[in-house]
Scaffold this motif. Structure first.
Motif, PDB file in Angstrom:
ATOM      1  N   MET A 122       0.822  -1.207   0.000  1.00  0.00           N
ATOM      2  CA  MET A 122       0.000   0.000   0.000  1.00  0.00           C
ATOM      3  C   MET A 122       0.862   1.264   0.000  1.00  0.00           C
ATOM      4  SD  MET A 122      -3.097  -0.679  -0.483  1.00  0.00           S
ATOM      5  CE  MET A 122      -3.500   1.049  -0.379  1.00  0.00           C
ATOM      6  N   PHE A 123       1.953   1.255   0.763  1.00  0.00           N
ATOM      7  CA  PHE A 123       2.834   2.420   0.721  1.00  0.00           C
ATOM      8  C   PHE A 123       3.643   2.451  -0.568  1.00  0.00           C
ATOM      9  CE2 PHE A 123       1.610   3.248   4.983  1.00  0.00           C
ATOM     10  CZ  PHE A 123       1.878   4.601   5.174  1.00  0.00           C
ATOM     11  N   ARG A 124       3.900   1.309  -1.142  1.00  0.00           N
ATOM     12  CA  ARG A 124       4.496   1.281  -2.489  1.00  0.00           C
ATOM     13  C   ARG A 124       3.574   1.985  -3.471  1.00  0.00           C
ATOM     14  NH1 ARG A 124       3.365  -2.385  -6.736  1.00  0.00           N
ATOM     15  NH2 ARG A 124       5.008  -2.511  -8.324  1.00  0.00           N
ATOM     16  N   LEU A 125       2.279   1.676  -3.392  1.00  0.00           N
ATOM     17  CA  LEU A 125       1.290   2.327  -4.257  1.00  0.00           C
ATOM     18  C   LEU A 125       1.280   3.836  -4.009  1.00  0.00           C
ATOM     19  CD1 LEU A 125      -2.354   1.067  -4.826  1.00  0.00           C
ATOM     20  CD2 LEU A 125      -1.893   3.453  -4.376  1.00  0.00           C
ATOM     21  N   LEU A 126       1.273   4.222  -2.738  1.00  0.00           N
ATOM     22  CA  LEU A 126       1.235   5.639  -2.390  1.00  0.00           C
ATOM     23  C   LEU A 126       2.465   6.366  -2.925  1.00  0.00           C
ATOM     24  CD1 LEU A 126      -0.403   7.736  -0.549  1.00  0.00           C
ATOM     25  CD2 LEU A 126       1.388   7.291   1.141  1.00  0.00           C
ATOM     26  N   TYR A 127       3.639   5.783  -2.717  1.00  0.00           N
ATOM     27  CA  TYR A 127       4.881   6.432  -3.140  1.00  0.00           C
ATOM     28  C   TYR A 127       4.995   6.501  -4.657  1.00  0.00           C
ATOM     29  CZ  TYR A 127       6.473   5.962   1.724  1.00  0.00           C
ATOM     30  OH  TYR A 127       6.602   6.056   3.090  1.00  0.00           O
ATOM     31  N   MET A 128       4.640   5.404  -5.355  1.00  0.00           N
ATOM     32  CA  MET A 128       4.743   5.407  -6.810  1.00  0.00           C
ATOM     33  C   MET A 128       3.772   6.385  -7.455  1.00  0.00           C
ATOM     34  SD  MET A 128       5.270   1.381  -7.830  1.00  0.00           S
ATOM     35  CE  MET A 128       5.425   1.754  -9.589  1.00  0.00           C
ATOM     36  N   THR A 129       2.654   6.627  -6.790  1.00  0.00           N
ATOM     37  CA  THR A 129       1.624   7.493  -7.356  1.00  0.00           C
ATOM     38  C   THR A 129       1.855   8.967  -7.033  1.00  0.00           C
ATOM     39  OG1 THR A 129       0.009   5.691  -7.175  1.00  0.00           O
ATOM     40  CG2 THR A 129      -0.864   7.921  -7.487  1.00  0.00           C
ATOM     41  N   PHE A 130       2.166   9.251  -5.789  1.00  0.00           N
ATOM     42  CA  PHE A 130       2.172  10.643  -5.341  1.00  0.00           C
ATOM     43  C   PHE A 130       3.554  11.230  -5.069  1.00  0.00           C
ATOM     44  CE2 PHE A 130      -2.027   8.996  -4.149  1.00  0.00           C
ATOM     45  CZ  PHE A 130      -2.852   9.971  -4.681  1.00  0.00           C
ATOM     46  N   TYR A 131       4.574  10.406  -4.929  1.00  0.00           N
ATOM     47  CA  TYR A 131       5.894  10.903  -4.552  1.00  0.00           C
ATOM     48  C   TYR A 131       6.889  10.737  -5.704  1.00  0.00           C
ATOM     49  CZ  TYR A 131       4.461  11.291   0.343  1.00  0.00           C
ATOM     50  OH  TYR A 131       3.828  11.650   1.512  1.00  0.00           O
ATOM     51  N   GLY A 132       8.106  11.258  -5.482  1.00  0.00           N
ATOM     52  CA  GLY A 132       9.186  11.095  -6.440  1.00  0.00           C
ATOM     53  C   GLY A 132       9.031  11.988  -7.658  1.00  0.00           C
ATOM     54  N   LYS A 133       9.837  11.682  -8.655  1.00  0.00           N
ATOM     55  CA  LYS A 133       9.809  12.450  -9.901  1.00  0.00           C
ATOM     56  C   LYS A 133       8.578  12.080 -10.726  1.00  0.00           C
ATOM     57  CE  LYS A 133      14.842  12.859 -10.292  1.00  0.00           C
ATOM     58  NZ  LYS A 133      16.035  12.567 -11.137  1.00  0.00           N
ATOM     59  N   SER A 134       8.066  13.066 -11.424  1.00  0.00           N
ATOM     60  CA  SER A 134       6.894  12.827 -12.259  1.00  0.00           C
ATOM     61  C   SER A 134       7.267  11.982 -13.478  1.00  0.00           C
ATOM     62  CB  SER A 134       6.304  14.154 -12.722  1.00  0.00           C
ATOM     63  OG  SER A 134       5.230  13.928 -13.621  1.00  0.00           O
ATOM     64  N   ARG A 135       6.490  10.942 -13.709  1.00  0.00           N
ATOM     65  CA  ARG A 135       6.657  10.095 -14.886  1.00  0.00           C
ATOM     66  C   ARG A 135       5.433  10.215 -15.797  1.00  0.00           C
ATOM     67  NH1 ARG A 135       7.812   7.509 -10.348  1.00  0.00           N
ATOM     68  NH2 ARG A 135       5.837   6.376 -10.360  1.00  0.00           N
ATOM     69  N   VAL A 136       4.677  11.275 -15.564  1.00  0.00           N
ATOM     70  CA  VAL A 136       3.437  11.508 -16.313  1.00  0.00           C
ATOM     71  C   VAL A 136       3.778  11.901 -17.746  1.00  0.00           C
ATOM     72  CG1 VAL A 136       1.315  12.859 -16.413  1.00  0.00           C
ATOM     73  CG2 VAL A 136       2.293  12.234 -14.191  1.00  0.00           C
ATOM     74  N   SER A 137       3.057  11.327 -18.703  1.00  0.00           N
ATOM     75  CA  SER A 137       3.285  11.671 -20.103  1.00  0.00           C
ATOM     76  C   SER A 137       2.919  13.130 -20.355  1.00  0.00           C
ATOM     77  CB  SER A 137       2.454  10.763 -21.014  1.00  0.00           C
ATOM     78  OG  SER A 137       1.070  11.030 -20.849  1.00  0.00           O
ATOM     79  N   LYS A 138       3.465  13.690 -21.431  1.00  0.00           N
ATOM     80  CA  LYS A 138       3.213  15.096 -21.735  1.00  0.00           C
ATOM     81  C   LYS A 138       1.738  15.369 -21.995  1.00  0.00           C
ATOM     82  CE  LYS A 138       7.806  16.079 -23.603  1.00  0.00           C
ATOM     83  NZ  LYS A 138       8.579  16.534 -24.786  1.00  0.00           N
ATOM     84  N   ASP A 139       1.089  14.445 -22.695  1.00  0.00           N
ATOM     85  CA  ASP A 139      -0.340  14.636 -22.995  1.00  0.00           C
ATOM     86  C   ASP A 139      -1.182  14.628 -21.725  1.00  0.00           C
ATOM     87  OD1 ASP A 139       0.125  14.834 -25.694  1.00  0.00           O
ATOM     88  OD2 ASP A 139      -0.196  12.686 -26.078  1.00  0.00           O
ATOM     89  N   ALA A 140      -0.881  13.663 -20.820  1.00  0.00           N
ATOM     90  CA  ALA A 140      -1.634  13.576 -19.566  1.00  0.00           C
ATOM     91  C   ALA A 140      -1.344  14.775 -18.678  1.00  0.00           C
ATOM     92  CB  ALA A 140      -1.292  12.278 -18.841  1.00  0.00           C
ATOM     93  N   ALA A 141      -0.086  15.254 -18.704  1.00  0.00           N
ATOM     94  CA  ALA A 141       0.302  16.396 -17.864  1.00  0.00           C
ATOM     95  C   ALA A 141      -0.466  17.659 -18.240  1.00  0.00           C
ATOM     96  CB  ALA A 141       1.806  16.635 -17.976  1.00  0.00           C
ATOM     97  N   LYS A 142      -0.792  17.808 -19.516  1.00  0.00           N
ATOM     98  CA  LYS A 142      -1.523  18.992 -19.971  1.00  0.00           C
ATOM     99  C   LYS A 142      -2.919  19.063 -19.349  1.00  0.00           C
ATOM    100  CE  LYS A 142       0.758  19.228 -24.499  1.00  0.00           C
ATOM    101  NZ  LYS A 142       0.551  19.101 -25.969  1.00  0.00           N
ATOM    102  N   HIS A 143      -3.506  17.909 -19.115  1.00  0.00           N
ATOM    103  CA  HIS A 143      -4.889  17.852 -18.625  1.00  0.00           C
ATOM    104  C   HIS A 143      -4.976  17.497 -17.140  1.00  0.00           C
ATOM    105  CE1 HIS A 143      -6.149  18.075 -22.820  1.00  0.00           C
ATOM    106  NE2 HIS A 143      -5.301  17.086 -23.093  1.00  0.00           N
TER     107      HIS A 143
END
Length: 641
Positions: free
Chosen positions: A431-452
């Motif tokens: 569960m903390f792995r999920l939390l950290y991968m989703t909300f923490y660290g460097k952004s790995r969000v694609s450019k298209d998703a980041a726009k929205h």
């Protein structure tokens, strides 16, 4: 008050009928009002009935509300009637309360979906079916609700039927549940054969006289009922449908995992606990399967990358805890964990839906990261849900999970306790792995998703905050005596749930100091999981990849879910497919169709022979008449000569 109880399931049924029959002719505003309002009215009715039974004497807290006679054959008489007692009261408030919040959340989540009206009609039907299941005063009516939630899961998991994966997942859920339902139906037949009634109160009262403790009939009924529960509540070996159920809309996942379908098996065993206390073999089976499922599913959750799939395996694992509690005779504690789990699991699933909404449909956590600042409200509530399910002290999940671990040890089986502790460590880690991968660290969000990228609207956030409050404080109704409470929740259920020690034995009694020591073990277990998750995903985020490469065989085994689906496909599905082909092409085509077609061909050929006599010419028919008449006269002349 009987009228109030009758109306509890009727409200969502009315909502389903109006929305379903009018289809797209209603405005979204009216659909929202009908769908959410009907479930809210059920919740309000449940609260009114709840406070009414609180004022009744402790041993007689029950309201029987009969609608009409259903099946009357000879001496057999069963009716459509509801029983509102402490156990059904808890379930009604959980189903309608959490269900209402999920309905409200859906207004925002499904706002742009073409199947908006159809979605809410199904959601109302789902709520109605679950309310019938938990209110039924006889096992036959319970089975009707049981089948109803199975149907609705099929409709909602495959809601986006244009996707092949969604339709496959819906069919998979339906088929696996049919396997379990076969066991339930056999158990219903055995119950009627031995008790002569299907009324649950009568069965509970007659059980000690009708059934022999440890006897074959009690064991058979218990095991068959549990087979039904393994299908509905996703336990080994019928659990594989639940992770695939993520193909449906996220609010549906929340409803299935938190308030309705998967909790049905736990409720059913608790409701029929009077039978289980007389079947130690069945209880051992329930405990072992529950403990193994809790551990097994938790290991799979360690490496999954789909945010909803991690939560799905978490649900399978948490349900295992509930069955473990039932198996050691702590039926009330199982329902307690069912309630707290409904709060934090609905919160987590709806929170994941908020993340997916912000990410324009992205569900892979490897493409997330750094969302803490982008969607702060979602992060806050998700953190609460993560802390609660991990068993952090003073949150709801801590109280219920700790009680299960304590009861497992108290009943004298250290192995059950050990399975639960290991599963608790793994739960905190993934569960903390999920939390950290989703909300923490460097952004790995694609450019298209980041726009929205954007925070969810308040129609989605408000239910999340309400669930977060429940996830924090909901466990205090079951505060144990050792922590200054009165175990009120457990005592509230005592009059309607059978009591038993370890398979009919007496539970051991320990000092408060000893209990505090075991509470500390639960806290340490959660801390270990969190520490390791922090080390791997915050302090040294490259380490998980190196470990996956170093232990590639184990990693692939977990990532592919122990290849259980492939094993089922190879050992069951493909052989059944071959057998089906044999029956089709040999038995059906050659024998059944061949026989029917052969008879038809025989008479067809025979008719061809006689058809030459029908020429259509009158002179031919006159000649035939003369020849026949001559033959007849000749026969008469020769006979009477």
């Amino acid at each position: 008050m009987e009228t109030v109880v009758k109306l509890i399931p009727i409200y969502p049924l009315i909502g389903f009928l109006i929305i379903g029959l009018t289809n797209k002719r209603l405005s979204k505003t009216l659909v929202n009002l009908l769908a959410c309002g009907s479930v809210f009215l059920s919740f309000v009715s449940g609260i009114i009935a709840f406070f009414y039974i609180l004022g009744m004497p402790e041993g007689s807290r029950s309201i029987i509300a009969k609608l009409f006679d259903w099946i009357v054959v000879g001496s057999f008489n069963t009716s459509i009637s509801f029983n509102f007692d402490p156990l059904s009261a808890v379930m009604v408030l959980v189903v309608s309360g959490v269900g209402f919040l999920i309905h409200v959340y859906s207004i925002g989540y499904m706002a742009h979906d073409d199947g908006y009206s159809r979605y809410f009609s199904y959601l109302n039907l789902f709520t109605f079916s679950m309310l019938v299941l938990v209110l039924a005063d006889n096992v036959l009516l319970m089975f009707v609700g049981w089948e109803g939630v199975g149907l609705c899961s099929y409709l909602l998991i495959g809601f986006w039927f244009h996707k092949q994966s969604a339709t496959d997942a819906g069919k998979k859920a339906f088929i696996f549940n049919r396997i379990g339902d076969f066991g339930f139906l056999l158990a219903v037949m055995l119950i009627f054969w031995n008790f002569g009634t299907l009324n649950i109160q009568e069965i509970s009262g007659m059980a000690p006289e009708v059934l022999i403790a440890g006897g074959g009939i009690a064991t058979a009924i218990g095991l068959l009922l549990f087979l039904g529960a393994t299908g509905k509540s996703a336990q080994i070996p019928l659990y594989v449908w639940l992770p695939d159920a993520m193909e449906g809309p996220t609010p549906v996942s929340a409803l299935i995992h938190a308030a309705t379908m998967v909790t049905a098996g736990v409720y059913m065993i608790a409701r029929l606990s009077a039978i289980y206390v007389l079947a130690p073999t069945a209880m051992t089976t329930v405990a072992v399967i529950g403990g193994l499922t809790a551990l097994f599913a938790a290991t799979i959750g360690l490496v999954q990358n789909d945010i909803k799939r991690v939560l799905a395996y978490s649900t399978v694992s948490q349900l295992g805890y509930m069955f473990l509690a039932c198996g050691v005779g702590a039926f009330g504690i199982a329902i307690f964990h069912l309630m707290t789990h409904a709060f934090f699991k609905a919160l987590l699933f709806l929170g994941s839906g908020s993340v997916i909404h912000a990410m324009s449909g992205e569900q892979d956590m490897r493409n997330m990261g750094g969302l803490k600042e982008k969607i702060p409200h979602t992060y806050k509530v998700f953190l609460v849900g993560t802390l609660a399910i991990s068993g952090i002290p003073l949150l709801s999940g801590f109280f219920s999970k700790d009680e299960i671990l304590w009861k497992a040890f108290e009943q004298g089986n250290v192995y059950y306790w050990l399975m639960g502790v290991i599963a608790a460590i793994l739960t905190a880690f993934y569960m903390f792995r999920l939390l950290y991968m989703t909300f923490y660290g460097k952004s790995r969000v694609s450019k298209d998703a980041a726009k929205h990228l954007h925070e969810s609207p308040w129609v989605m956030l408000l239910p999340l905050y309400i669930l977060a409050v429940l996830a924090i404080f909901g466990g205090y109704v079951g505060l144990p005596e050792v922590m200054g409470g009165g175990a009120w929740f457990d005592h509230f259920l005592d009059p309607v749930i059978a009591s038993v020690g370890a398979h009919g034995g007496e539970a051991h009694h320990y000092s408060h100091a000893f209990e505090y020591m075991f509470i500390s073990f639960s806290i340490i277990a959660a801390a270990i999981g969190i520490i390791f998750a922090t080390m791997y995903y915050i302090k040294n985020p490259n380490k998980p990849k190196r470990l996956a490469e170093k232990f590639s065989g184990l990693y692939k085994l977990l990532l592919n879910k122990y290849y259980i689906d492939e094993v089922y496909d190879y050992l069951i599905i493909k052989p059944m497919y071959v057998i089906s082909l044999i029956f089709w092409k040999i038995f059906d085509v050659r024998m059944v169709d061949g026989t029917v077609n052969g008879v038809a061909e025989f008479f067809g050929n025979l008719s061809e022979r006689f058809r030459v006599l029908h020429t259509g010419y009158v002179r031919n028919y006159a000649l035939s008449f003369l020849i026949g008449a001559a033959a007849l006269l000749g026969y008469i002349f020769l006979k009477y000569k």
